[in-house]
Design an enzyme around this catalytic site. Sequence first.
Site, mmCIF file in Angstrom:
data_model
loop_
_atom_site.group_PDB
_atom_site.id
_atom_site.type_symbol
_atom_site.label_atom_id
_atom_site.label_comp_id
_atom_site.label_asym_id
_atom_site.label_seq_id
_atom_site.Cartn_x
_atom_site.Cartn_y
_atom_site.Cartn_z
ATOM 1 N N SER A 188 0.884 12.347 -0.493
ATOM 2 C CA SER A 188 0.127 12.031 -1.671
ATOM 3 C C SER A 188 -0.181 13.611 -2.115
ATOM 4 O O SER A 188 -0.082 13.750 -3.654
ATOM 5 C CB SER A 188 -1.406 11.503 -1.509
ATOM 6 O OG SER A 188 -1.428 10.514 -0.519
ATOM 7 N N HIS A 223 5.959 7.307 -3.416
ATOM 8 C CA HIS A 223 4.576 7.438 -3.292
ATOM 9 C C HIS A 223 4.080 5.861 -3.802
ATOM 10 O O HIS A 223 3.961 5.503 -4.912
ATOM 11 C CB HIS A 223 3.874 8.215 -4.356
ATOM 12 C CG HIS A 223 2.445 8.462 -4.048
ATOM 13 N ND1 HIS A 223 1.535 8.600 -5.172
ATOM 14 C CD2 HIS A 223 1.773 8.645 -3.133
ATOM 15 C CE1 HIS A 223 0.357 8.859 -4.751
ATOM 16 N NE2 HIS A 223 0.421 8.876 -3.196
ATOM 17 N N GLU A 265 5.500 5.783 -7.529
ATOM 18 C CA GLU A 265 6.131 7.055 -8.072
ATOM 19 C C GLU A 265 7.252 7.457 -7.144
ATOM 20 O O GLU A 265 7.139 7.693 -5.823
ATOM 21 C CB GLU A 265 4.975 8.110 -7.915
ATOM 22 C CG GLU A 265 3.858 7.582 -9.032
ATOM 23 C CD GLU A 265 2.801 8.678 -9.039
ATOM 24 O OE1 GLU A 265 2.511 9.183 -10.088
ATOM 25 O OE2 GLU A 265 2.349 9.019 -7.955
ATOM 26 N N ASN A 286 -2.147 10.840 -9.940
ATOM 27 C CA ASN A 286 -3.406 11.518 -9.470
ATOM 28 C C ASN A 286 -3.556 12.806 -10.324
ATOM 29 O O ASN A 286 -4.787 13.230 -10.273
ATOM 30 C CB ASN A 286 -3.265 11.866 -7.690
ATOM 31 C CG ASN A 286 -3.245 10.658 -6.971
ATOM 32 O OD1 ASN A 286 -3.973 9.581 -7.614
ATOM 33 N ND2 ASN A 286 -2.908 10.440 -6.080
HETATM 34 N N1 NAD Z 1 -4.363 5.649 2.205
HETATM 35 C C1 NAD Z 1 -3.971 5.805 0.875
HETATM 36 O O1 NAD Z 1 -4.438 5.169 -0.235
HETATM 37 C C2 NAD Z 1 -2.685 6.526 0.494
HETATM 38 C C3 NAD Z 1 -2.099 6.347 -0.859
HETATM 39 C C4 NAD Z 1 -0.833 6.731 -1.082
HETATM 40 C C5 NAD Z 1 -0.125 7.899 -0.085
HETATM 41 N N2 NAD Z 1 -0.836 7.827 1.046
HETATM 42 C C6 NAD Z 1 -0.339 8.953 2.171
HETATM 43 O O2 NAD Z 1 0.406 8.177 3.009
HETATM 44 C C7 NAD Z 1 0.457 8.860 4.380
HETATM 45 C C8 NAD Z 1 -0.403 7.973 5.531
HETATM 46 O O3 NAD Z 1 -1.582 7.659 5.224
HETATM 47 P P1 NAD Z 1 -2.521 6.214 5.808
HETATM 48 O O4 NAD Z 1 -3.666 6.220 4.846
HETATM 49 O O5 NAD Z 1 -1.675 5.397 5.970
HETATM 50 O O6 NAD Z 1 -3.073 7.032 7.130
HETATM 51 P P2 NAD Z 1 -3.393 6.341 8.497
HETATM 52 O O7 NAD Z 1 -4.389 7.486 9.211
HETATM 53 O O8 NAD Z 1 -4.028 5.192 8.028
HETATM 54 O O9 NAD Z 1 -2.065 6.090 9.128
HETATM 55 C C9 NAD Z 1 -1.442 7.119 9.802
HETATM 56 C C10 NAD Z 1 -0.518 6.697 10.912
HETATM 57 O O10 NAD Z 1 0.657 7.812 11.300
HETATM 58 C C11 NAD Z 1 0.810 7.890 12.827
HETATM 59 N N3 NAD Z 1 1.145 8.900 13.294
HETATM 60 C C12 NAD Z 1 0.777 10.149 13.447
HETATM 61 N N4 NAD Z 1 1.675 11.079 13.808
HETATM 62 C C13 NAD Z 1 2.564 10.314 14.198
HETATM 63 C C14 NAD Z 1 4.134 10.647 14.538
HETATM 64 N N5 NAD Z 1 4.169 11.789 14.908
HETATM 65 N N6 NAD Z 1 5.022 9.696 14.454
HETATM 66 C C15 NAD Z 1 4.722 8.502 14.261
HETATM 67 N N7 NAD Z 1 3.257 8.095 13.826
HETATM 68 C C16 NAD Z 1 2.369 9.103 13.544
HETATM 69 C C17 NAD Z 1 -1.013 7.615 13.299
HETATM 70 O O11 NAD Z 1 -1.157 7.142 14.555
HETATM 71 C C18 NAD Z 1 -1.363 6.596 12.234
HETATM 72 O O12 NAD Z 1 -1.076 4.957 12.759
HETATM 73 C C19 NAD Z 1 -0.309 10.165 4.087
HETATM 74 O O13 NAD Z 1 0.786 10.810 3.723
HETATM 75 C C20 NAD Z 1 -0.981 9.779 2.984
HETATM 76 O O14 NAD Z 1 -1.338 10.911 1.877
HETATM 77 C C21 NAD Z 1 -2.333 7.417 1.518
#
Ligand code: NAD
Length: 283
Positions: free
Chosen positions: A120, A141, A153, A191
């Site tokens: 993000s 994204h 995106e 954003n």
């Molecule tokens: N949550 C949102 O609303 C949202 C929206 C758009 C983008 N994002 C982006 O998406 C990405 C993930 O966010 P999320 O909300 O799903 O986080 P989350 O914490 O729900 O999930 C992240 C996952 O990544 C895993 N992980 C960590 N290190 C790892 C590795 N080395 N290998 C494999 N897996 C690994 C963790 O165990 C976890 O299950 C981030 O970059 C975030 O900025 C989030």
Amino acid sequence: MTTIETVGIIGAGTMGNGIAQACASSGLRVVMVDINEAAVQKGVATIAGSLDRLIKKEKITTADKDATLARIQGSTHYDDLKAAQLVIEAATENLELKIKILRQLDGLLPAETLIATNTSSISITQLAAVTSRADRFIGMHFFNPVPMMALVEIIRGLQTSDTTHDAVRNMALALGKTPITVKNAPGFVVNRILVPMINEAFFVLAEGLATPEDIDAGMKLGCNHPIGPLALADMIGLDVCLAVMNVYFAEFNDSKYRPCPLLKEMVAAGFLGRKSGRGVYAY
Ligand SMILES: NC(=O)c1ccc[n+]([C@@H]2O[C@H](COP(=O)([O-])OP(=O)(O)OC[C@H]3O[C@@H](n4cnc5c(N)ncnc54)[C@H](O)[C@@H]3O)[C@@H](O)[C@H]2O)c1
């Protein structure tokens, strides 16, 4: 152009399992990797629960659910990603972690495999540069919850090639999503506009121009927004909104991104929104 039939996903969390569901529901094969079996199983269970809700709403059948789940392979081994034409990184938002993961992927995947990140806030150009395939690297994204939200995106780093862009754009269309193409810059498009609007709502509140309820009603009824900016801030988390404003302020060096002092005060007080039981509103 690369035709994408198998998608690798790094991370089985909120976004990773949502992307996996969207891909598998559209007929793509998915390899979803997380750091341990418990995280993988939690991701798969979340997808199964989400598909069950769609069955209840009569949007899909039990056979659709079974076929979708059968297309998803959960794994804790990066080696299983070699079968994918595109790997989407959706791990925890942390620069060092993402650099480590991308270097690992870059060393392992065939040269032609495309890599995307769902970050993000981190620069796509910067992440592309840590790989030896910067022209085959791009931002995808997705929005939360992925199966419901139409937008993707597609963010081009300075190095991203047209063929990479076109392959990923076509894949997003095949998922039934509406892609928009964006040049790399902090906040991308959505954003960049949304969070400063929320910040401005805090200035309006701090100046005592209207009550929180009236500010939110104004934006809902006057602009047809489904939710007011202050209620939305409570959902996103005031700390997240403040962190994003701090990034814009630092990256653009422009005072128009100055975080509202009231927003800072509320975060300092621990009034973070829904997750802390109190933000602009009490929960
Ligand atoms: N949550 C949102 O609303 C949202 C929206 C758009 C983008 N994002 C982006 O998406 C990405 C993930 O966010 P999320 O909300 O799903 O986080 P989350 O914490 O729900 O999930 C992240 C996952 O990544 C895993 N992980 C960590 N290190 C790892 C590795 N080395 N290998 C494999 N897996 C690994 C963790 O165990 C976890 O299950 C981030 O970059 C975030 O900025 C989030």
